[in-house]
Design an enzyme around this catalytic site. Sequence first.
Site, PDB file in Angstrom:
ATOM      1  N   GLY A  77      44.967  -8.274  17.295  1.00 26.41           N
ATOM      2  CA  GLY A  77      44.331  -8.255  18.603  1.00 26.41           C
ATOM      3  C   GLY A  77      43.475  -9.483  18.800  1.00 26.41           C
ATOM      4  O   GLY A  77      42.528  -9.713  18.045  1.00 26.41           O
ATOM      5  N   GLY A  88      41.843 -10.350  21.744  1.00 26.58           N
ATOM      6  CA  GLY A  88      40.974 -10.287  22.909  1.00 26.58           C
ATOM      7  C   GLY A  88      39.615 -10.846  22.539  1.00 26.58           C
ATOM      8  O   GLY A  88      39.474 -11.588  21.561  1.00 26.58           O
ATOM      9  N   VAL A  89      38.592 -10.492  23.297  1.00 26.60           N
ATOM     10  CA  VAL A  89      37.256 -11.043  23.062  1.00 26.60           C
ATOM     11  C   VAL A  89      36.759 -10.718  21.653  1.00 26.60           C
ATOM     12  O   VAL A  89      36.295 -11.598  20.923  1.00 26.60           O
ATOM     13  CB  VAL A  89      36.265 -10.521  24.122  1.00 26.60           C
ATOM     14  N   GLU A 101      48.460 -11.473  18.303  1.00 25.55           N
ATOM     15  CA  GLU A 101      48.256 -10.940  19.646  1.00 25.55           C
ATOM     16  C   GLU A 101      49.597 -10.590  20.287  1.00 25.55           C
ATOM     17  O   GLU A 101      50.541 -11.377  20.225  1.00 25.55           O
ATOM     18  CB  GLU A 101      47.509 -11.950  20.510  1.00 25.55           C
ATOM     19  N   GLY A 103      40.967  -3.246  20.921  1.00 22.98           N
ATOM     20  CA  GLY A 103      40.243  -2.783  22.097  1.00 22.98           C
ATOM     21  C   GLY A 103      39.389  -1.560  21.825  1.00 22.98           C
ATOM     22  O   GLY A 103      39.296  -1.074  20.697  1.00 22.98           O
ATOM     23  N   ARG A 104      38.764  -1.062  22.886  1.00 25.35           N
ATOM     24  CA  ARG A 104      37.882   0.102  22.789  1.00 25.35           C
ATOM     25  C   ARG A 104      38.235   1.069  23.913  1.00 25.35           C
ATOM     26  O   ARG A 104      38.828   0.674  24.924  1.00 25.35           O
ATOM     27  CB  ARG A 104      36.416  -0.326  22.874  1.00 25.35           C
ATOM     28  N   ALA A 139      28.144  -5.605  28.962  1.00 30.59           N
ATOM     29  CA  ALA A 139      26.820  -4.983  29.024  1.00 30.59           C
ATOM     30  C   ALA A 139      26.135  -5.245  30.359  1.00 30.59           C
ATOM     31  O   ALA A 139      25.495  -4.345  30.928  1.00 30.59           O
ATOM     32  CB  ALA A 139      25.956  -5.495  27.870  1.00 30.59           C
ATOM     33  N   HIS A 173      19.062 -35.019  32.883  1.00 30.32           N
ATOM     34  CA  HIS A 173      19.850 -35.798  31.930  1.00 30.32           C
ATOM     35  C   HIS A 173      18.992 -36.100  30.695  1.00 30.32           C
ATOM     36  O   HIS A 173      17.817 -36.426  30.826  1.00 30.32           O
ATOM     37  CB  HIS A 173      20.293 -37.114  32.571  1.00 30.32           C
TER      38      HIS A 173
END
Length: 371
Positions: A93, A95-96, A116, A184-185, A233, A357
């Site tokens: 997996g 993903g994030v 993935e 995933g969740r 969140a 800058h």
Amino acid sequence: HRRKTEVIDALRQGVEKLMKAGKIAVVRGKARVEGQGKISCNGELYEANDIILATGTKVFCPPIPGWDNPGVVTSDDLLEGEGRAFSSLVIIGAGVVGVECACLYLALGAEVTLIEAADHILPAMDRELAQRLAMMLKKQGCKVEAKATVQSIAGAPGAMTVTYHDKKGGEHTATGEGVLLAAGRKADLDGLFAPGAEPELERGAIVADEVGRTSIPHLYAIGDVRARNIQLAHVAEAQGKNAVEVIAGNEPPIDMHVVPSCVYTTPEIASVGLTEDQAKAQGLKVKTGKYLTGANGKCLIEGTESGYVKLVADAETGRLLGAQMVCPRATDMIGELGLAVQRGVTADQLAHVIHPHPTFCEMISGAAETL
């Protein structure tokens, strides 16, 4: 891990102080919704005009043969206590959670393989961003396998093997001391409702409207427990504020249509609004402006990897539609662009704001100037 625990404890204590200052009664225990306006906890029955559910998620384990092997861990296992040390790790997996854990273990010197099933890593995000991150992960020594289907997990802790098929159907194996299941969740509803007290569900998550109303009057749901929700969140926090305002008889104050997304990899990734492909799919005529990290003084000072800030704007009005970033401090800078998208700022207006800058945020005005 000691430092992580210190930070978490400090944040939790801060929230507890806020609860105490707000004279909010906190009951610790396993709660269950018994019916409309009724909750039981620790043998007591509580009644209220309105109830908000915010039980979050739990790890999702797909039915891959061998997923329950003792050599398989989840992100919870990596973060709890003293974590797990691996010299080599196969991550299922990308993903994030998968890519963030990959960066963590690469930084610790581990050999990492990312597998993935989708066409590219970070499938929920812009393809160009994902491709840039994949290139950087490979440069750090990570093996990245996209469009791959895991067939099985076997072995024992310390010597694990993952068998998978590549996009052409060829069979391959990846080995490591451990396997991280990062598929995933899912919404955590375990024991949450008494029989017959459940609201409408979709794939094991609670169906709710934009302000959190469920199919049961005065029962609200916020955060990851909701169906088709962005699992972030700050989304849950915003939904909570909106739900409370609606309960109080007011209009929801927070616009949920412009949500920044952040990925804490190396380098960081952040996005907000529409990507170029999404805008075109909606029939919009767009133009884009991109500013590379190699042209930014602060990036040169820090010796950062190659990356960019990309802005997407309406071709006729110049109004910003979205932004994508893969660069240092992307997660800190995306807030400015979220405000710009939400308020309909044009590329000209953004380009005419003076950015200090040398800073990373100069890349924002640089991208705006190219528009």
